[in-house]
Design a protein around this motif. Structure first.
Motif, PDB file in Angstrom:
ATOM      1  N   ALA A 265       0.935  -1.043  -0.020  1.00 13.26           N
ATOM      2  CA  ALA A 265       0.104   0.103  -0.056  1.00 13.26           C
ATOM      3  C   ALA A 265       0.856   1.172  -0.038  1.00 13.26           C
ATOM      4  N   GLU A 266       2.035   1.227   0.691  1.00 17.88           N
ATOM      5  CA  GLU A 266       2.740   2.292   0.830  1.00 17.88           C
ATOM      6  C   GLU A 266       3.423   2.844  -0.570  1.00 17.88           C
ATOM      7  N   PHE A 267       3.266   1.885  -1.496  1.00 18.65           N
ATOM      8  CA  PHE A 267       3.821   2.076  -3.068  1.00 18.65           C
ATOM      9  C   PHE A 267       2.764   3.114  -3.681  1.00 18.65           C
ATOM     10  N   ILE A 268       1.692   3.033  -3.300  1.00 21.58           N
ATOM     11  CA  ILE A 268       0.789   4.003  -3.794  1.00 21.58           C
ATOM     12  C   ILE A 268       0.263   5.204  -3.010  1.00 21.58           C
ATOM     13  N   GLY A 269       1.096   5.390  -1.912  1.00 18.50           N
ATOM     14  CA  GLY A 269       0.958   6.387  -0.849  1.00 18.50           C
ATOM     15  C   GLY A 269       0.028   6.356   0.230  1.00 18.50           C
ATOM     16  N   LEU A 270      -0.506   4.917   0.514  1.00 18.53           N
ATOM     17  CA  LEU A 270      -1.245   4.658   1.678  1.00 18.53           C
ATOM     18  C   LEU A 270      -0.502   4.296   2.775  1.00 18.53           C
ATOM     19  N   PRO A 271      -1.028   4.217   4.032  1.00 15.71           N
ATOM     20  CA  PRO A 271      -0.111   3.699   5.095  1.00 15.71           C
ATOM     21  C   PRO A 271      -0.003   2.142   4.959  1.00 15.71           C
ATOM     22  N   ASP A 272       0.845   1.624   5.378  1.00 10.81           N
ATOM     23  CA  ASP A 272       1.073   0.260   5.630  1.00 10.81           C
ATOM     24  C   ASP A 272       0.036  -0.263   6.700  1.00 10.81           C
ATOM     25  N   ASN A 273      -1.034  -0.935   6.185  1.00  8.22           N
ATOM     26  CA  ASN A 273      -1.753  -1.466   7.103  1.00  8.22           C
ATOM     27  C   ASN A 273      -1.659  -2.891   7.485  1.00  8.22           C
ATOM     28  N   GLY A 274      -0.670  -3.595   6.949  1.00 10.20           N
ATOM     29  CA  GLY A 274      -0.306  -5.105   7.450  1.00 10.20           C
ATOM     30  C   GLY A 274      -0.324  -5.094   8.797  1.00 10.20           C
ATOM     31  N   ASN A 275      -0.775  -6.205   9.349  1.00 11.20           N
ATOM     32  CA  ASN A 275      -0.968  -6.573  10.724  1.00 11.20           C
ATOM     33  C   ASN A 275      -0.827  -7.989  10.957  1.00 11.20           C
ATOM     34  N   ASP A 276       0.325  -8.279  11.616  1.00 16.91           N
ATOM     35  CA  ASP A 276       0.671  -9.489  11.865  1.00 16.91           C
ATOM     36  C   ASP A 276      -0.257 -10.228  12.783  1.00 16.91           C
ATOM     37  N   ALA A 277      -1.227  -9.449  13.627  1.00 18.58           N
ATOM     38  CA  ALA A 277      -2.177 -10.267  14.458  1.00 18.58           C
ATOM     39  C   ALA A 277      -3.218 -10.855  13.660  1.00 18.58           C
ATOM     40  N   LEU A 278      -3.359 -10.376  12.637  1.00 16.11           N
ATOM     41  CA  LEU A 278      -4.463 -10.902  11.776  1.00 16.11           C
ATOM     42  C   LEU A 278      -4.233 -12.555  11.253  1.00 16.11           C
ATOM     43  N   ILE A 279      -2.719 -12.997  11.310  1.00 14.35           N
ATOM     44  CA  ILE A 279      -2.206 -14.009  10.651  1.00 14.35           C
ATOM     45  C   ILE A 279      -3.059 -15.237  11.328  1.00 14.35           C
ATOM     46  N   PRO A 280      -3.648 -15.919  10.953  1.00  8.36           N
ATOM     47  CA  PRO A 280      -4.429 -17.344  11.747  1.00  8.36           C
ATOM     48  C   PRO A 280      -3.334 -18.161  12.325  1.00  8.36           C
ATOM     49  N   SER A 281      -3.444 -18.835  13.372  1.00 10.09           N
ATOM     50  CA  SER A 281      -2.553 -19.776  13.668  1.00 10.09           C
ATOM     51  C   SER A 281      -2.793 -20.961  12.723  1.00 10.09           C
ATOM     52  N   GLU A 282      -1.798 -22.050  13.067  1.00  9.57           N
ATOM     53  CA  GLU A 282      -1.885 -23.388  12.605  1.00  9.57           C
ATOM     54  C   GLU A 282      -3.060 -24.047  12.830  1.00  9.57           C
ATOM     55  N   GLU A 283      -3.373 -23.999  14.003  1.00  8.55           N
ATOM     56  CA  GLU A 283      -4.463 -24.764  14.495  1.00  8.55           C
ATOM     57  C   GLU A 283      -5.832 -24.016  13.955  1.00  8.55           C
ATOM     58  N   GLN A 284      -5.857 -22.787  13.693  1.00 12.12           N
ATOM     59  CA  GLN A 284      -7.079 -22.343  13.110  1.00 12.12           C
ATOM     60  C   GLN A 284      -7.109 -22.708  11.417  1.00 12.12           C
ATOM     61  N   ILE A 285      -6.255 -22.777  10.829  1.00 11.98           N
ATOM     62  CA  ILE A 285      -6.283 -23.102   9.494  1.00 11.98           C
ATOM     63  C   ILE A 285      -6.765 -24.602   9.595  1.00 11.98           C
ATOM     64  N   LYS A 286      -6.141 -25.392  10.418  1.00 10.04           N
ATOM     65  CA  LYS A 286      -6.369 -26.736  10.518  1.00 10.04           C
ATOM     66  C   LYS A 286      -7.810 -27.263  10.609  1.00 10.04           C
ATOM     67  N   GLU A 287      -8.380 -26.324  11.875  1.00  7.36           N
ATOM     68  CA  GLU A 287      -9.991 -26.197  12.175  1.00  7.36           C
ATOM     69  C   GLU A 287     -10.616 -26.086  10.758  1.00  7.36           C
ATOM     70  N   ALA A 288     -10.376 -24.730  10.368  1.00  8.94           N
ATOM     71  CA  ALA A 288     -11.111 -24.177   9.176  1.00  8.94           C
ATOM     72  C   ALA A 288     -11.180 -25.317   8.097  1.00  8.94           C
ATOM     73  N   LYS A 289     -10.018 -25.788   7.698  1.00  9.17           N
ATOM     74  CA  LYS A 289     -10.023 -26.955   6.540  1.00  9.17           C
ATOM     75  C   LYS A 289     -10.776 -28.133   6.832  1.00  9.17           C
ATOM     76  N   SER A 290     -10.566 -28.429   8.183  1.00 11.23           N
ATOM     77  CA  SER A 290     -11.730 -29.836   8.673  1.00 11.23           C
ATOM     78  C   SER A 290     -12.986 -29.626   8.377  1.00 11.23           C
ATOM     79  N   VAL A 291     -13.453 -28.340   8.505  1.00 15.12           N
ATOM     80  CA  VAL A 291     -15.167 -28.398   8.710  1.00 15.12           C
ATOM     81  C   VAL A 291     -15.201 -27.496   7.158  1.00 15.12           C
ATOM     82  N   MET A 292     -14.525 -26.917   6.867  1.00 11.26           N
ATOM     83  CA  MET A 292     -15.027 -26.229   5.484  1.00 11.26           C
ATOM     84  C   MET A 292     -15.096 -27.154   4.262  1.00 11.26           C
ATOM     85  N   THR A 293     -14.010 -28.142   4.311  1.00  9.20           N
ATOM     86  CA  THR A 293     -13.891 -29.160   3.229  1.00  9.20           C
ATOM     87  C   THR A 293     -14.793 -30.351   3.594  1.00  9.20           C
ATOM     88  N   LYS A 294     -15.433 -30.588   4.543  1.00 12.23           N
ATOM     89  CA  LYS A 294     -16.221 -31.754   4.615  1.00 12.23           C
ATOM     90  C   LYS A 294     -17.259 -31.923   3.331  1.00 12.23           C
TER      91      LYS A 294
END
Ligand code: SF4
Ligand code: SF4
Length: 294
Positions: A265-294
């Motif tokens: 975003a900084e390349f087009i003049g907007l603030p960097d709004n990346g937020n590592d706190a939004l990255i899901p944990s391995e457990e969350q990814i596993k849980e999402a996959k196990s339910v969504m792909t049923k």
């Protein structure tokens, strides 16, 4: 080649040897312009419909060559290079005089014929499954994208389209004749939350998906997982129910949020709004996959 092959498109980027944009090895063509404004957008430079100036501050050596811009976009204050982007017409002059590659125009006009020729350069690597993927931005934002897909198909290519689904259904039904697989973004199943984080409700997106399915369009659902936003059991179950309701959907891809788009975003003049706190944990990814792909 069809008569539409000379229609022009604004291409943000062409990426080669992509392994995550559909089956096999693919060349991905990113088109400019998107109707959504996702809080976690990973291609912010592709959202705007027109050409756009990118500035990579780390490459700037403050030589001031770009100060000759006739619109007075570039200035230097307090040891920093500042840009007044509201005055920029994206003419590209400053890009041509910058000695370090600190400036770039995002958006190159290409005809369907030129895009197809570019994609065909990689034809030897596609094998049985690979081919071309249109992405963006939103590749089906404009009706004329149908003519691009027709041109690519006539060249014998396997075609995929990554879509947010928030477009006129006529563009989707027109494209369906020339698309082997739609990669359909389901960013959230909760309409209010979808609107909060993307600027639009998901109702039209889901309705278009179901209508495309009734037409026989082959799809894969692409679900971004954003920690604290859509990492909940109700969303996972709703995706699983959606998958079950579709006749021609081959499955679900769970895509964890990453913060790279924020930095871009900084390349087009907007603030960097990346937020590592939004990255899901391995457990969350596993849980999402196990339910969504049923
Ligand atoms: S692209 Fe053209 S108008 Fe925009 S800053 Fe560069 S020279 Fe000026
Ligand atoms: S021409 Fe390039 S390196 Fe020189 S000041 Fe402008 S952006 Fe920086």
């Amino acid at each position: 080649m069809n008569a539409d092959a000379d229609k022009r498109f604004l291409v943000a980027e062409i990426q080669r040897f992509c392994m995550r944009d559909g089956p096999g090895v693919r060349t991905t063509v990113f088109l400019k312009g998107c109707p959504l404004r996702c809080a976690w957008c990973h291609n912010p430079e592709m959202r705007g419909p027109g050409k756009q100036l990118l500035f990579y501050e780390k490459k700037c050596i403050y030589c001031a060559s770009c100060e000759l811009c006739k619109n007075g976009v570039h200035g230097f204050e307090g040891g920093r290079h500042v840009l007044d982007r509201t005055k920029c017409s994206a003419c590209g002059y400053c890009v041509s005089v910058c000695p370090t590659g600190a400036l770039e125009i995002c958006g190159k006009e290409m005809t369907a014929r030129e895009i197809t020729a570019e994609v065909m350069r990689d034809a030897a690597f596609y094998g049985e499954k690979g081919g071309v993927t249109l992405s963006g931005g939103e590749p089906l934002l404009r009706k004329k994208s149908v003519s691009l897909l027709k041109t690519l198909k006539e060249a014998g290519l396997n075609t995929a389209v990554e879509t947010c689904g928030f477009v006129d259904f006529g563009n989707i039904s027109g494209a369906a004749k020339y698309v082997d697989l739609f990669l359909w973004d389901i960013k959230d199943t909760d309409p209010a939350r979808h609107e909060k984080y993307t600027g639009v409700s998901n109702e039209r997106i889901i309705a278009n998906l179901k209508a495309a399915d009734r037409l026989g369009a082959k799809t894969r659902l692409r679900c971004i997982l954003v920690n604290g936003v859509n990492t909940d059991a109700a969303h996972y179950a709703a995706v699983a129910a959606l998958l079950k309701s579709l006749e021609n959907c081959e499955g679900v891809d769970v895509l964890p949020y990453h913060s790279y788009g924020g930095a871009k975003a900084e390349f087009i003049g907007l603030p960097d709004n990346g937020n590592d706190a939004l990255i899901p944990s391995e457990e969350q990814i596993k849980e999402a996959k196990s339910v969504m792909t049923k």
